[in-house]
Design a protein around this motif. Sequence first.
Motif, mmCIF file in Angstrom:
data_model
loop_
_atom_site.group_PDB
_atom_site.id
_atom_site.type_symbol
_atom_site.label_atom_id
_atom_site.label_comp_id
_atom_site.label_asym_id
_atom_site.label_seq_id
_atom_site.Cartn_x
_atom_site.Cartn_y
_atom_site.Cartn_z
ATOM 1 N N ALA A 411 50.612 37.526 38.966
ATOM 2 C CA ALA A 411 50.846 37.858 40.374
ATOM 3 C C ALA A 411 49.723 37.376 41.280
ATOM 4 N N GLY A 412 48.603 36.933 40.686
ATOM 5 C CA GLY A 412 47.484 36.437 41.471
ATOM 6 C C GLY A 412 46.484 37.499 41.876
ATOM 7 N N SER A 413 46.632 38.712 41.325
ATOM 8 C CA SER A 413 45.713 39.799 41.686
ATOM 9 C C SER A 413 44.347 39.644 41.034
ATOM 10 N N VAL A 414 44.326 39.058 39.839
ATOM 11 C CA VAL A 414 43.069 38.798 39.125
ATOM 12 C C VAL A 414 43.166 37.423 38.494
ATOM 13 N N THR A 415 42.042 36.887 38.065
ATOM 14 C CA THR A 415 42.054 35.598 37.361
ATOM 15 C C THR A 415 42.455 35.817 35.908
ATOM 16 N N GLY A 416 42.833 34.742 35.268
ATOM 17 C CA GLY A 416 43.158 34.825 33.853
ATOM 18 C C GLY A 416 41.970 35.274 33.020
ATOM 19 N N ASP A 417 40.781 34.759 33.340
ATOM 20 C CA ASP A 417 39.581 35.148 32.590
ATOM 21 C C ASP A 417 39.273 36.627 32.781
ATOM 22 N N ALA A 418 39.437 37.135 34.009
ATOM 23 C CA ALA A 418 39.187 38.550 34.270
ATOM 24 C C ALA A 418 40.207 39.421 33.527
ATOM 25 N N ALA A 419 41.450 38.965 33.488
ATOM 26 C CA ALA A 419 42.490 39.715 32.772
ATOM 27 C C ALA A 419 42.176 39.785 31.282
ATOM 28 N N ARG A 420 41.704 38.682 30.724
ATOM 29 C CA ARG A 420 41.360 38.677 29.297
ATOM 30 C C ARG A 420 40.170 39.591 29.022
ATOM 31 N N ALA A 421 39.188 39.573 29.919
ATOM 32 C CA ALA A 421 38.000 40.409 29.730
ATOM 33 C C ALA A 421 38.381 41.892 29.741
ATOM 34 N N THR A 422 39.245 42.270 30.668
ATOM 35 C CA THR A 422 39.684 43.663 30.731
ATOM 36 C C THR A 422 40.540 44.006 29.515
ATOM 37 N N ALA A 423 41.387 43.067 29.110
ATOM 38 C CA ALA A 423 42.209 43.274 27.916
ATOM 39 C C ALA A 423 41.329 43.505 26.693
ATOM 40 N N GLN A 424 40.252 42.746 26.589
ATOM 41 C CA GLN A 424 39.326 42.902 25.470
ATOM 42 C C GLN A 424 38.705 44.308 25.472
ATOM 43 N N GLN A 425 38.307 44.766 26.643
ATOM 44 C CA GLN A 425 37.699 46.100 26.754
ATOM 45 C C GLN A 425 38.705 47.198 26.403
ATOM 46 N N LEU A 426 39.920 47.087 26.951
ATOM 47 C CA LEU A 426 40.941 48.100 26.693
ATOM 48 C C LEU A 426 41.306 48.173 25.214
ATOM 49 N N ALA A 427 41.501 47.013 24.609
ATOM 50 C CA ALA A 427 41.894 46.975 23.208
ATOM 51 C C ALA A 427 40.766 47.470 22.308
ATOM 52 N N THR A 428 39.532 47.110 22.631
ATOM 53 C CA THR A 428 38.383 47.568 21.845
ATOM 54 C C THR A 428 38.265 49.085 21.906
ATOM 55 N N ARG A 429 38.475 49.647 23.083
ATOM 56 C CA ARG A 429 38.404 51.101 23.235
ATOM 57 C C ARG A 429 39.458 51.797 22.378
ATOM 58 N N GLU A 430 40.711 51.298 22.419
ATOM 59 C CA GLU A 430 41.783 51.926 21.651
ATOM 60 C C GLU A 430 41.558 51.790 20.149
ATOM 61 N N MET A 431 41.079 50.629 19.713
ATOM 62 C CA MET A 431 40.849 50.421 18.280
ATOM 63 C C MET A 431 39.668 51.248 17.787
ATOM 64 N N THR A 432 38.711 51.490 18.645
ATOM 65 C CA THR A 432 37.587 52.361 18.287
ATOM 66 C C THR A 432 38.057 53.811 18.174
ATOM 67 N N ARG A 433 38.859 54.221 19.147
ATOM 68 C CA ARG A 433 39.431 55.577 19.105
ATOM 69 C C ARG A 433 40.266 55.786 17.862
ATOM 70 N N GLY A 434 40.977 54.743 17.458
ATOM 71 C CA GLY A 434 41.838 54.845 16.278
ATOM 72 C C GLY A 434 41.105 54.775 14.962
ATOM 73 N N GLY A 435 39.808 54.511 15.026
ATOM 74 C CA GLY A 435 39.012 54.472 13.799
ATOM 75 C C GLY A 435 39.019 53.141 13.084
ATOM 76 N N TYR A 436 39.591 52.116 13.699
ATOM 77 C CA TYR A 436 39.617 50.795 13.068
ATOM 78 C C TYR A 436 38.246 50.100 13.191
ATOM 79 N N ILE A 437 37.594 50.334 14.334
ATOM 80 C CA ILE A 437 36.278 49.746 14.570
ATOM 81 C C ILE A 437 35.250 50.877 14.475
ATOM 82 N N LYS A 438 34.282 50.696 13.617
ATOM 83 C CA LYS A 438 33.249 51.731 13.408
ATOM 84 C C LYS A 438 32.125 51.575 14.419
#
Length: 438
Positions: A411-438
């Motif tokens: 939609a043009g609200s953020v750049t592709g690089d910014a979207a990937r960076a946020t995606a990385q943070q969100l996914a890392t948080r969920e995987m840490t909560r789930g116990g996959y990442i120590k």
Amino acid sequence: MSVTIRGLVSAGFMAALSVAASAETITVATVNNGDMIRMQGLMSEFKALHPDIDVEWVTLEENVLRQRVTTDIATQGGQYDVLTIGNYEVPIWAKQGWLLPLEKLGDDYDAADILPAVAASVSLDGKLYAVPFYAESSMLMYRTDLIEKAGLKMPENPTWEFVREAAEKMTDKGAGVFGICLRGKAGWGENMALLPAMSNSMGARMFDMDWKPQFDSPEWKKTIDTYLDLMTNFGPPGASSNGFNETLALFQTGKCGMWIDATVASSFISNPKDSTVADKVGFAKSPSGEGIDNHGNWLWSWNLAIPKTSKKADAAQAFVAWATSKAYLDLVAKKVGIANVPPGTRTSLYENPEYLKAAPFAKVTLDAIMAANTQKPSVQDVPYTGGQFVAIPEYQAIGTAVGQQFSAALAGSVTGDAARATAQQLATREMTRGGYIK
């Protein structure tokens, strides 16, 4: 004599009332896709076979359906007797003890006829916990007239580089024709059906062997950059709101040169009753990255399952057996033509010469389903199975959150690089909560 006739009429009327009074009503939650809508129009056929069962439909948009049925089954709400769910949910929910095994489908059901890869994806410990209404992989659908006009020929193994060249040459925005249409609507089963599959074809993976998200990898950068380049330059306006159904409508009305999506769409764009370009459609393999032996084939099925909370399990199983049977395929063939039967579920369909003759997309569909490697979806080593999804409970939340970021980038609200960076943070948080990442 007249008294006798009146008596017979009264007796028949009372019998009909008795059947109506004793009829069980089952509630079916389903998705608003074409095949499911068609099934609802054929319910008189089911009622003729099962006068003691009434069916109440709850038909929802894909993202809403997933949210509602997930909430209901996780809370043991018991609102539905039949659920339309994907092969992502089936083994996870069966393992939780939330679904009933389907052991009363009838002697003539022929469960062995279900394509082995599809049956395996809805089974746990050798038992079916859902049965497929239709199954799909991914393919490239294109306008034969536009690609010829562009002076191009679709390769046997198209690449994303070829897709970009073709999209540019096929685009005529003045005429309202866009070289490529792809899903943009946020959702783990909407844009995050396409993008993980696309990333697999670019050599990416969702997680490394230590379960660390990979959205910050060069392969994911290439995926998102390619996607945004194609859609920004050669795609339709407002694409961040377009899911499967919206994009299907665009293709059917002649607005798209190419569309990479579910193989199930093929019958709807090839049917002259539904599509203005039915006689100008070609089918090919999903694209791969240059030099990468992976076409991003996904494997998905919409399946009917019965939650353990249903108090009408026998009636629900009778409906599920009817709706996914070979007899139902014959019924659809009789009513609307054999090319329009729900695809991808039964071996016998792809051995039927009538179907192969009537459905020019049949072989490409079957080949795509058979080529889907859910055990090793990436060319890199991965700790998960899946295809366009990762078969872990946490993926639904991750896919939804990440999909919102990539839809915002489109939609043009953020750049592709910014979207990937946020995606990385969100996914890392969920995987840490789930116990996959120590």
